[in-house]
Structures are given as structure tokens and as C-alpha cells.
Design a protein around this motif. Structure first.
Motif, PDB file in Angstrom:
ATOM      1  N   HIS A  77       0.852  -1.205   0.000  1.00  0.00           N
ATOM      2  CA  HIS A  77       0.000   0.000   0.000  1.00  0.00           C
ATOM      3  C   HIS A  77       0.879   1.244   0.000  1.00  0.00           C
ATOM      4  CE1 HIS A  77      -4.116   1.680   1.413  1.00  0.00           C
ATOM      5  NE2 HIS A  77      -3.433   2.631   0.794  1.00  0.00           N
ATOM      6  N   GLU A 101      -4.260   0.214  -3.769  1.00  0.00           N
ATOM      7  CA  GLU A 101      -5.568   0.663  -3.280  1.00  0.00           C
ATOM      8  C   GLU A 101      -6.267   1.540  -4.322  1.00  0.00           C
ATOM      9  OE1 GLU A 101      -5.584   4.000  -0.753  1.00  0.00           O
ATOM     10  OE2 GLU A 101      -7.293   3.346   0.449  1.00  0.00           O
ATOM     11  N   TYR A 182     -14.199   6.696  -2.092  1.00  0.00           N
ATOM     12  CA  TYR A 182     -13.907   7.875  -2.915  1.00  0.00           C
ATOM     13  C   TYR A 182     -14.824   7.981  -4.138  1.00  0.00           C
ATOM     14  CZ  TYR A 182      -9.701   8.227  -0.090  1.00  0.00           C
ATOM     15  OH  TYR A 182      -8.836   8.363   0.961  1.00  0.00           O
ATOM     16  N   HIS A 208     -10.507   0.180  -0.309  1.00  0.00           N
ATOM     17  CA  HIS A 208     -10.840   1.111   0.771  1.00  0.00           C
ATOM     18  C   HIS A 208     -12.365   1.128   0.768  1.00  0.00           C
ATOM     19  CE1 HIS A 208     -10.083   5.298   2.742  1.00  0.00           C
ATOM     20  NE2 HIS A 208     -11.320   4.912   2.991  1.00  0.00           N
ATOM     21  N   VAL A 242      -8.111  -2.948   2.880  1.00  0.00           N
ATOM     22  CA  VAL A 242      -6.911  -2.175   3.223  1.00  0.00           C
ATOM     23  C   VAL A 242      -7.102  -1.433   4.545  1.00  0.00           C
ATOM     24  CG1 VAL A 242      -6.358  -1.936   0.758  1.00  0.00           C
ATOM     25  CG2 VAL A 242      -7.412  -0.004   1.981  1.00  0.00           C
ATOM     26  N   HIS A 243      -5.996  -1.083   5.134  1.00  0.00           N
ATOM     27  CA  HIS A 243      -5.914  -0.382   6.430  1.00  0.00           C
ATOM     28  C   HIS A 243      -7.131  -0.598   7.337  1.00  0.00           C
ATOM     29  CE1 HIS A 243      -8.172   2.651   4.204  1.00  0.00           C
ATOM     30  NE2 HIS A 243      -7.127   3.196   3.631  1.00  0.00           N
ATOM     31  N   ASP A 350       0.548   2.624   3.509  1.00  0.00           N
ATOM     32  CA  ASP A 350      -0.308   3.702   2.991  1.00  0.00           C
ATOM     33  C   ASP A 350       0.515   4.987   2.822  1.00  0.00           C
ATOM     34  OD1 ASP A 350      -2.516   4.988   1.997  1.00  0.00           O
ATOM     35  OD2 ASP A 350      -3.637   5.031   3.884  1.00  0.00           O
TER      36      ASP A 350
HETATM   37 ZN   LIG Z   1      -7.246   4.396   1.897  1.00  0.00          ZN
END
Ligand SMILES: [Zn+2]
Length: 474
Positions: A77, A101, A182, A208, A242-243, A350
Motif C-alpha cells: 500500500h 488501493e 472515494y 478502501h 486495506v488499512h 499507505d
Molecule cells: Zn485508503
């Protein structure tokens, strides 16, 4: 018989040639084989060619007594565009970093921009968000800021997004990136469409999730996780959430439980964490839609990256119009620790270009884990931490990218991507105020057998990093 003769011939030829490099007397930790013992490692032609106790003769020998020899760390990432950040990653023990990502709408161009300029290996995903931005003519910089965030796609647009994604996968994109948070107006069916394509290519979807980090969405993020688990179950695409620390926030424990349950029922679902309580993103994105509704205290959790200033309702409005990167101090140490310690998580930074992103994760994630989580707190063993940072990410990509089977491991024939560090001193120095600080304690970091960190110092002017791609199918 012929085979024996050939094997003998190969052996005597190879033994006659001196090794390029020998790393002697180090504690070799290879989570794949379970090896954790003092060994001498021989390298020739960018590969590990011996791991044993015998004395090695080489053009150059390194004494690694008291040091740990680990597979180089693999960061799944990373968003950086500027290869000058490679030095910071190398000083953190990273030998390969991947933008998975968000990904790209131009796989060939992405690799071309890095060819011959990279100290460490690199790879990219085909990105749903950037492709959606092109198809829907979004003016955003890196992340959607217009129609790609806010408008449902027409059936014709969904068809072109799908075709573009497929075309980029054929060029060898290593995964599919879907930043659902997003592209919040993208329908769940559009997202499932992307998973379907990923499944056909055996490409993991790095996502994400919807509503994650969205400041006005409350516990809606729970639906965001369930959406991608359902998409993976329905299509068969491998999934990386992710994260999990920053996507999960107050729900981190619940997220880990759901991922564990999905895995127990046979779904190929994995996850990752970075070891910091703050996140970072762009202020003009959909993440901040509805933030105006929040109380005054909320804005004080935001820090403008360019000057370190904490925001107020007024400055938030001003910067949202202007656009740019912002740090979000919204998580707690307890949740981050839970995520990092979980056996489910791999470590991924990230990170972004070190000088452009005022977040210490870009330069310090991996030594932060080693110094603080292993040495200082004993939350993880060396072996557990190294597994999370090398073997687990290599395995995540290996199904789609056969080249990854020789990374994240120290066996005969493995790529000589290695991190040799001092367990007594390894530590990060990057902070929110000074993100461009090298980590300490990496003594040698090798990429294809070439030192990019030598005796604890970054090496200038060497670019042994390769582009890592899935097989191309035109
Ligand atoms: Zn992210």
C-alpha cells in the motif's frame, strides 16, 4: 544418470565461481521455512544460492554477527509517484512497494515512469477510481473530486469502465484497486461488476471500503465491509481490506472478527494495518462530504499538512475549497495495537512521497513495528513481525504474480531482496512534524543482491528495482 552428471557439472561450475556477496554469522529468520538460526547466506546473480553454516568465499563478505537477516519487506500500500522516496523506504527495510488501493488507469505508463529509476521493486493495480475519473471526466487530482465521486454511472459508462479495467489487467496489473469510499455514488452492482472482472484474472481486489474514513457516515462503515465480503463471496475474487485500523476505527475489533469468519468459511479475504493513530487523505474528496454537520471539536482533529495547523470550522471551509492533503487524528492507540497484533493483518504503510505527505508512515512504518511493537513492547515476536511484512504480502500476490513466489522468503533460488538490521537499535525517526527522517538500524538492504543501504547509509545512484507485473495477456 544423465541428470546426476548434469547436476554434478552444474554444482562444480557454480562452486568454482566466487559468490558476489556473503552475509556471514547473521540470525536468519525465514518465516516460510521456520528457519531462525545463525547462518551464512551466499548471493550470486541477484539470487540466494546458499544458506548454511559452512564458510563462504565471496567477492565481498559482510559480517552480520548480532544482526537479523530477514526477507526484504513488501509494502502492498504505497501511493508515491516520486522515486526519490525509495531511499526512505529502503532505509525502512522495504525492497518492494505496490500502489494497489487506488491503482492507475495507465498500467504501461505507470511502469514506464519508474523504469531504470527505482531503487526498490514496484508494481501497480488497475484502478477503478482513476478509470472512473477518465470515463466520467472528473477534474480531481489523484482522487475523484467531481462526477466520479458524486454521480451514478450510466449503463454505457459502466460498460466502458469495465472494458478499461479489463484492458489494464491484460497489461499485467497485479491487482484491482477499488477505493469505494472515494466513488461513493458508484452503485454496489457496479462494484460487484469490478469484482467479477478481477475474479476472471485471479487478481486480488484491494479496497478502501465504502463509508470508511467518511467523517459523517458513523457506523455505516459496517455496511461498507459487508458489501465487499458479499462481492468476494458472489464472484470468487480474492479480497484485501486495506488499512483495517483506519477503515475500522471504533469497529476495528468487529471488522477483524468478520474477516476471520469469512476466512474460516473458505473465502480468500485478507487485511492489513499501518501502525499510526492518524490517517491522511485529500480534503476535497467525498470522505469529507457532510463534515459541516459535525461539532466544533471534530475540526480540531484535522491537521493541514502544508503547515501543521489544526483546523477550525472556518479554516476547514477555506481549505476544502482550495483542496490538498490533510491529516486526520481520529483513531486510538488501543485500536491500532489490536489491528497490528492480530495474526490476520499484514503491515502496509499507505505512504506517499515522503516530502509531500506530512505523515511518518511513509518513512517509518516498518522500523516502527520492529522497534516499538517487537523490541520495546513485546507485542509481536521478530518472527511474527517479519512474517507480516514479507511472507504474507508475497503470498497475497503470488497467485496472480508468479514472480512473488521468490520474494518474501530466504530459500535457495529466492530473489536476494534482504533486510539486515540491528535488533538492538532498529527504530523509526519520522514524525508528523518531521516526516522526512530516515529510520535507523537497517545496516544492509539488498535489492536483487545490490546494496541500496550499505553499512547503515543510503546508497546513491544505484537502481536495481524492477517493475513487477502479472503475466501479460494481450
Ligand atoms: Zn485508503
Amino acid at each position: 544418470m544423465l541428470l546426476i552428471v548434469l547436476a554434478f557439472a552444474w554444482c562444480s561450475v557454480s562452486l568454482a565461481q566466487p559468490l558476489d556477496l556473503a552475509i556471514n554469522n547473521g540470525r536468519v529468520i525465514d518465516p516460510a521455512s521456520g528457519l531462525d538460526a545463525v547462518r551464512n547466506v551466499g548471493i550470486r546473480g541477484g539470487k540466494v544460492v546458499s544458506v548454511g553454516t559452512g564458510t563462504l568465499t565471496a567477492k565481498r563478505s559482510i559480517d552480520a554477527k548480532g544482526l537479523i537477516v530477514a526477507p526484504g519487506f513488501i509494502d502492498l500500500h504505497w501511493h508515491g509517484k516520486d522515486t526519490s522516496s525509495d531511499r526512505y523506504e529502503a532505509m525502512d527495510g522495504v525492497t518492494a512497494s505496490f500502489e494497489l488501493e487506488i491503482g492507475t488507469a495507465d498500467v504501461d505508463g505507470w511502469y514506464r515512469a519508474r523504469e531504470g529509476k527505482s531503487q526498490i521493486h514496484h508494481g501497480v493495480a488497475a484502478g477503478h477510481a482513476p478509470i472512473r475519473m477518465q470515463v466520467m471526466r472528473d477534474p480531481g487530482e489523484f482522487l475523484p473530486a467531481g462526477p466520479a465521486a458524486n454521480r451514478e454511472a450510466t449503463p454505457e459508462e459502466v460498460t466502458s469502465i469495465r472494458q478499461r479495467l479489463e484492458a489494464e489487467l491484460k497489461k499485467g496489473a497485479v491487482a484491482v484497486g477499488i477505493g469505494v469510499a472515494y466513488t461513493k455514488a458508484a452503485s454496489p452492482f457496479e462494484i460487484v461488476d469490478m469484482f467479477r472482472i478481477a475474479a476472471r484474472f485471479g487478481a486480488p481486489v484491494h479496497t478502501h471500503i465504502r463509508f470508511a474514513s467518511s467523517v459523517a457516515a458513523g457506523n455505516m462503515r459496517q455496511f461498507g465491509l459487508l458489501e465487499v465480503i458479499a462481492a468476494a463471496a458472489s464472484t470468487g475474487a480474492p479480497l484485501q481490506v486495506v488499512h483495517v485500523n483506519s477503515s475500522g476505527q471504533a469497529d476495528t475489533a468487529g471488522f477483524l472478527e468478520i474477516i476471520r469468519g469469512a476466512r474460516e468459511r473458505g473465502l480468500d479475504v485478507t487485511t492489513e494495518a499501518y501502525p499510526y493513530t492518524a490517517g491522511a487523505t485529500r480534503i476535497e474528496t467525498a470522505i469529507f462530504d457532510g463534515a459541516e454537520e459535525r461539532d466544533d471539536a471534530f475540526f480540531g482533529q484535522l491537521q493541514w499538512m502544508a503547515n501543521g495547523e489544526r483546523l477550525t470550522r472556518e479554516t476547514f471551509r477555506k481549505y476544502r475549497k482550495q483542496g490538498g492533503p490533510v491529516i486526520l487524528h481520529t483513531n486510538t492507540e488501543e485500536r491500532v495495537r489490536l489491528a497490528v497484533k492480530s495474526p490476520l493483518t499484514m503491515i502496509a504503510s499507505d505512504g506517499f512521497d515522503v516530502r509531500a505527505q506530512g505523515h511518518p508512515r511513509s518513512a517509518g512504518t516498518y522500523t516502527h513495528i520492529l522497534g516499538r511493537y517487537v523490541r520495546e513492547r513485546g507485542d509481536l515476536t521478530w518472527n511474527e513481525a517479519i512474517r507480516k511484512m514479507s511472507l504474507m504480502p508475497a503470498e497475497r500476490l503470488a497467485k496472480r504474480v508468479p514472480a512473488m513466489r521468490n520474494k518474501g522468503r530466504i530459500h535457495l533460488g529466492a530473489d536476494a531482496d534482504l533486510a539486515v538490521f540491528d535488533p538492538r537499535t532498529v527504530i523509526d525517526h519520522a514524525t508528523y512534524e518531521k516526516p522526512d527522517q530516515f529510520s535507523e538500524g537497517m545496516r544492509w538492504v539488498l535489492v536483487n543482491g545490490v546494496p541500496v543501504v550499505d553499512g547503515g547509509k543510503p546508497v546513491e545512484g544505484v537502481f536495481p528495482g524492477h517493475g513487477i507485473r502479472a503475466p501479460v495477456s494481450r
